[in-house]
Motif scaffolding. Structure first.
Motif, short mmCIF file in Angstrom:
data_model
loop_
_atom_site.label_atom_id
_atom_site.label_comp_id
_atom_site.label_asym_id
_atom_site.label_seq_id
_atom_site.Cartn_x
_atom_site.Cartn_y
_atom_site.Cartn_z
N SER A 192 44.50 48.11 33.51
CA SER A 192 43.29 47.41 33.93
C SER A 192 43.20 47.43 35.45
O SER A 192 44.20 47.22 36.15
CB SER A 192 43.29 45.96 33.44
N VAL A 193 41.98 47.68 35.94
CA VAL A 193 41.71 47.59 37.37
C VAL A 193 40.85 46.36 37.67
O VAL A 193 40.05 46.35 38.60
CB VAL A 193 41.01 48.86 37.90
N ILE A 194 41.05 45.31 36.87
CA ILE A 194 40.29 44.08 37.08
C ILE A 194 40.54 43.51 38.47
O ILE A 194 39.69 42.81 39.03
CB ILE A 194 40.63 43.04 35.99
N CYS A 195 41.67 43.85 39.05
CA CYS A 195 41.96 43.43 40.42
C CYS A 195 40.86 43.90 41.36
O CYS A 195 40.45 43.17 42.26
CB CYS A 195 43.31 43.98 40.84
N TYR A 196 40.38 45.13 41.17
CA TYR A 196 39.30 45.66 41.99
C TYR A 196 37.96 45.02 41.65
O TYR A 196 37.14 44.77 42.54
CB TYR A 196 39.17 47.17 41.77
N ARG A 197 37.75 44.80 40.36
CA ARG A 197 36.41 44.42 39.92
C ARG A 197 36.11 42.95 40.20
O ARG A 197 35.14 42.62 40.85
CB ARG A 197 36.26 44.72 38.42
N LEU A 236 32.81 39.03 31.64
CA LEU A 236 32.99 40.21 30.77
C LEU A 236 34.30 40.92 31.08
O LEU A 236 35.01 41.36 30.17
CB LEU A 236 31.80 41.17 30.94
N ASN A 237 34.65 41.03 32.36
CA ASN A 237 35.91 41.68 32.71
C ASN A 237 37.10 40.90 32.16
O ASN A 237 38.05 41.49 31.62
CB ASN A 237 36.03 41.82 34.22
N ASP A 238 37.10 39.60 32.33
CA ASP A 238 38.19 38.78 31.78
C ASP A 238 38.28 38.97 30.26
O ASP A 238 39.37 39.07 29.69
CB ASP A 238 37.95 37.32 32.11
N TRP A 239 37.11 39.00 29.63
CA TRP A 239 37.07 39.16 28.18
C TRP A 239 37.67 40.50 27.74
O TRP A 239 38.41 40.56 26.76
CB TRP A 239 35.61 39.05 27.73
N GLY A 268 47.96 43.91 44.37
CA GLY A 268 48.22 44.18 45.78
C GLY A 268 47.20 45.08 46.42
O GLY A 268 46.03 45.12 46.03
N LEU A 269 47.65 45.86 47.41
CA LEU A 269 46.74 46.62 48.27
C LEU A 269 45.92 47.63 47.49
O LEU A 269 46.31 48.10 46.43
CB LEU A 269 47.52 47.33 49.38
N GLY A 270 44.76 47.93 48.04
CA GLY A 270 43.86 48.90 47.44
C GLY A 270 42.78 49.29 48.41
O GLY A 270 42.88 49.04 49.62
N ASP A 271 41.72 49.91 47.89
CA ASP A 271 40.60 50.32 48.74
C ASP A 271 39.92 49.08 49.33
O ASP A 271 40.18 47.94 48.93
CB ASP A 271 39.60 51.14 47.94
N ILE A 277 42.84 38.55 48.63
CA ILE A 277 43.36 37.24 48.20
C ILE A 277 43.54 37.22 46.69
O ILE A 277 44.56 36.77 46.16
CB ILE A 277 42.41 36.11 48.64
N LEU A 278 42.55 37.75 45.96
CA LEU A 278 42.60 37.72 44.49
C LEU A 278 43.45 38.84 43.91
O LEU A 278 43.52 38.98 42.69
CB LEU A 278 41.18 37.79 43.92
N SER A 279 44.09 39.63 44.76
CA SER A 279 44.99 40.69 44.25
C SER A 279 46.42 40.18 44.13
O SER A 279 47.33 40.94 43.80
CB SER A 279 44.95 41.91 45.17
#
Length: 869
Positions: A192-197, A236-239, A268-271, A277-279
């Motif tokens: 999951s890339v929910i960290c980005y979304r 929706l992403n959490d779901w 952690g880090l990304g684009d 903070i939420l990563s």
């Protein structure tokens, strides 16, 4: 082997499972830097911000390392990219294969993009095990949406009832796709890339208010572009994450023995579109607790939240910390700090390795190289401080690089390295030798006999042959193979020098990393090299392989230098005829019309034989870089791939044996004699030596040049060797000098830290010859010796005394073996590194050998050497 050296070797060579990576670009897109900036190999920056990347420490470090990979003379970024472009144009798959060396298995998230990349299956050719998939759930969701609403969102028909219908269709479609992926044996996990979304603060339990989910669904489809959707609305992403976790947990509850399929999460880090903070993975604590039967993999070291991730991996049995992406994205110090923070409280059984390699093969190479280097430094430091024992450290390394991923993803692999397309699989790890033998036999069930061999001081190959069942006893240490110490002073005809003794013995210990099939002869057998061990099982001074290994390790430990070697095989094919006058066999040239790099009528007749040799070598994992006709009648050259010094010499030995075997099947003798035809050029065995980093190349080269007169005792180890090294024969000429791309100097500089040593031939014990060269370079480094000999662009033999003096060229090559041995006897510094006992025994053997050969008639002596070399 020194325990610390064996630990370092393990860190640098253990096969790895890359538990998270992405597809490579196609060759057509591999140099499209406008679309795929190469600077992103070390940076998450995009657009204008990426212009600053060349001034960052990670990119500058990567540039220096890539310069060594590409054999580029400069680490200037533009030069590095130009060198890369040339390699991509010349051999893109060869570059990929080089960059993925040591990779046993790739687990690919192949849904990063669907443009300009190679297919998932295409990557199979570069690893020992088949590539596996990691399914990205947000992409699955977007594709389901596209299948439900292929024409895009239509607001006029989006009543609550219609929306509810679409949501139920979406729910069912997503469930089906996740179920299909769970059942797919090629799929080993989800991501999951929910960290980005929308961030990692995922609601752990289902929202009972359907209206909230319905509104989120409506916003998602309304923001789609045509039939293209991106799921980035929080409810929706959490779901989606919970739905995937529900299915994974349910699968485990139904069948606890089913293959494990973890959920990976970007942390952690990304684009720049990530909310840093939420990563923080600490947000996932409630979710982790809610799904105890699902394993969570926190990707990318969670940097800069490594400690928070480490806490979760410590206190929850279903959490693993992946150590990827930060290599090569951050500095060396940061990388070491990340590993130390990861080890603060995390069990080593909960740490995984990945490159996060994507698009460019260099992302894999840099990540693996930098991670191994950082892990080696940290783990050795813990051993030195008593925090780990050697065995604990080795197990931790094997776990992090291989075992943990193997177990977590239910891969059921064994730690092996597959050399190219070879059916013989070579173990490079800390797995037991008997396991390595078992793996080899599983892949080569027809093998009935194992040849255990070593190379003595006269470069004679000595062989003992065993049925597999008996060899297995040796590997299990249920029996030992003793060899009389007289071998240290034995000549080719088995006579022993007068000072030799028939008392005492050493023991042959097989090195399973060198196990290979015997090809080119009618035999169901394989060959393995050996170490020499004492009665107590310790290293024995005088073992040529151990000597080379130890000097290589000293360069790494004391100077941080890695050495790579590669060899050229030059052989002359002779045919054997019976002399009608004497009724004796003579060796004569097999062709008359033959010259360098030409395809004459005579030469073309040998093309099938040459291709048979190339095919046979490829079958055991030796992929020739090139082969061609050389200058002397019937002379051919085969250029071998590079490797670490001991492994490279092992490759040289096995390749020579294959060439010899196949030539004999065609009624020919392939000889390494330095100059069997006095009217033609001779045969060498040129060695390429590279050091990395090349920052101290001048001191290394200065040491080589200073000790060259003594080195030649090992590299030009027979009187016949000196017939070849003359001016005008393209053999390095007659003066100790070096020159950039100058083939008439004994040392040809090819690029920064990369030289060709030309004073070498097939009479040498190549383990000792390379040990002497590296020992000389080591002495130059130890003494921080300045380079006083200048770059020579001409044949020094044709320069005046004044011109040579101006270049610092003052010493001629020895003219005979006797002179070289005298130089060796007086070079106490070189003896200190190689071992005084070894050097003394070697000098004794070579003097006795020279005396025996010089007592022969010239024709008899030449035939004697051709028969043996």
């Amino acid at each position: 082997m020194d325990p610390l050296a064996s630990l370092r070797h393990l860190v640098q060579t253990h096969p790895l499972i890359d538990n998270h990576a992405h597809n490579l670009l196609s060759r057509a897109a591999a140099t499209n830097y406008a679309k795929y900036p190469f600077e992103q190999i070390t940076s998450e920056a995009q657009g204008p911000a990426l212009r600053n990347a060349p001034s960052t420490l990670p990119l500058q470090r990567a540039a220096a390392q890539l310069a060594t990979l590409y054999d580029c003379p400069s680490s200037d970024w533009d030069c590095v990219k130009a060198a890369r472009d040339q390699w991509v144009e010349r051999d893109y798959q060869g570059l990929i294969r080089r960059c993925l060396e040591g990779t046993h298995s790739l687990l690919l998230d192949d849904l990063l993009t669907d443009q300009d990349i190679e297919s998932f299956e295409w990557h199979d050719r570069f690893a020992a095990a088949p590539t596996k998939r990691v399914v990205r759930i947000e992409v699955v969701a977007a594709r389901v949406l596209s299948s439900i609403l292929p024409g895009g969102y239509d607001q006029s028909t989006s009543s609550p009832a219609v929306l509810q219908t679409h949501l139920e269709q979406f729910r069912q479609g997503f469930h089906e796709k996740i179920t299909e992926a769970t059942a797919d044996p090629a799929v080993v996990g989800f991501k999951s890339v929910i960290c980005y979304r929308t961030g990692l603060d995922v609601q752990a339990t289902d929202d009972s208010d359907n209206e909230i989910l319905l509104q989120s669904f409506a916003r998602t489809i309304s923001q789609g572009t045509g039939s293209v959707y991106r799921v980035e609305d929080k409810p929706l992403n959490d779901w989606l994450v919970r739905q995937a976790l529900n299915q994974l947990q349910s699968a485990k509850e139904i069948d606890p023995s089913s293959p494990n399929k973890p959920l990976q999460l970007h942390t952690g880090l990304g684009d720049n579109d990530i909310n840093l903070i939420l990563s923080n993975p600490a947000y996932l604590q409630a979710l982790v607790a809610q799904y105890p039967k699902v394993d969570f993999v926190l990707l990318h070291s969670s940097y800069p939240y490594t400690r928070e991730a480490g806490y979760l991996a410590c206190v929850y049995p279903n959490v693993y910390l992946d150590l990827g992406e930060v290599f090569p994205m951050v500095s060396r110090d940061a990388q070491e700090s990340i590993i130390r923070e990861s080890l603060e409280i995390v069990p080593t059984t909960r740490l995984l390795w990945s490159t996060d390699g994507h698009f460019y093969p260099e992302t894999f190479w840099l990540a693996n190289k930098q991670f191994r280097d950082a892990l080696e430094k940290v783990i050795v430091d813990y051993v030195l401080h008593g925090d780990h024992t050697i065995e604990q450290a080795k197990l931790a390394v094997a776990d992090i690089l291989f075992n943990n991923s193997n177990r977590l993803y239910s891969l059921n692999e064994k730690a092996t390295y597959n050399s190219g397309l070879a059916p013989a699989i070579r173990t490079l790890s800390s797995t037991s030798s008997i396991d390595a033998l078992d793996i080899f036999m599983q892949n080569n069930p027809d093998v009935k006999y194992i040849w255990l061999q070593f190379i003595d001081f006269t470069a004679t190959t000595r062989v003992r042959m065993f049925p597999v069942r008996e060899f297995a006893k040796i590997v299990r240490k249920q029996r030992r193979i003793g060899v009389c110490l007289a071998v240290f002073l034995m000549l080719q005809d088995d006579s022993v020098c007068p000072v030799g003794s028939t008392t005492g013995q050493f023991y042959m210990e097989p090195d399973l990393s060198s196990l290979w099939l015997n090809v080119g002869l009618d035999s169901k057998s394989a060959t393995v090299m050996s170490w020499w061990r004492s009665e107590e099982g310790t290293e024995l001074e005088g073992c040529p392989r151990t000597t080379l290994h130890n000097i290589t390790s000293e360069l790494r430990v004391k100077h941080g230098i890695e050495v790579t070697c590669g060899f050229e095989i030059e052989v002359i094919l002779l045919k054997c005829i019976t002399n009608p006058d004497t009724n004796e066999e003579d060796f004569v040239p097999c062709v008359s019309n033959h010259s360098w790099s030409q395809m004459t009528r005579d030469t073309r007749r040998f093309v099938p034989l040459l291709e048979e040799i190339a095919d046979a070598l490829e079958s055991i994992g030796i992929n020739l870089e090139q082969f061609h006709a050389e200058s002397a009648p019937g002379q051919f050259e085969f250029v071998l791939p590079p490797g670490s010094p001991v492994a490279a010499v092992d490759t040289l030995i096995k390749a020579r044996q294959v060439v010899t075997n196949i030539a004999e099947q065609h009624g020919l003798r392939a000889t390494l004699h330095p100059r069997p035809h006095q009217h033609a050029a001779g045969s060498a065995s040129h060695a390429h030596v590279s050091i990395s980093p090349a920052t101290q190349e001048e001191s290394f080269l200065a040491g080589v040049l200073q000790h060259y007169p003594a080195m030649t005792a090992f590299t030009l180890s027979g009187d016949a060797s000196y017939d070849r090294v003359q001016s005008g024969l393209w053999a390095g000429s007659e003066w100790i000098a070096w020159g950039t791309q100058n083939r008439e100097t004994p040392v040809r500089k090819i690029s920064k830290g990369h030289w060709e040593i030309k004073s070498l031939d097939g009479l040498a014990n190549m383990y000792l010859a390379m040990a002497a060269i590296l020992a000389a370079g080591y002495l130059g480094l130890q003494e921080k010796q300045p380079l006083t000999v200048c770059d020579c662009l001409y044949d020094a033999a044709k320069l005046s005394d004044a011109d040579r003096s101006a270049l610092g060229i003052t010493t001629q090559l020895p003219k005979s073996l006797s002179q070289s041995l005298d130089n060796l006897a007086s070079d106490k510094a070189l003896q200190d590194v190689l071992g005084h006992s070894l050097v003394q025994n070697y000098i004794t053997v070579k003097k006795a050998e020279s005396k025996k050969l010089n007592a022969m008639d010239a024709e008899v002596r030449q035939k004697w050497l051709v028969e043996r070399y």
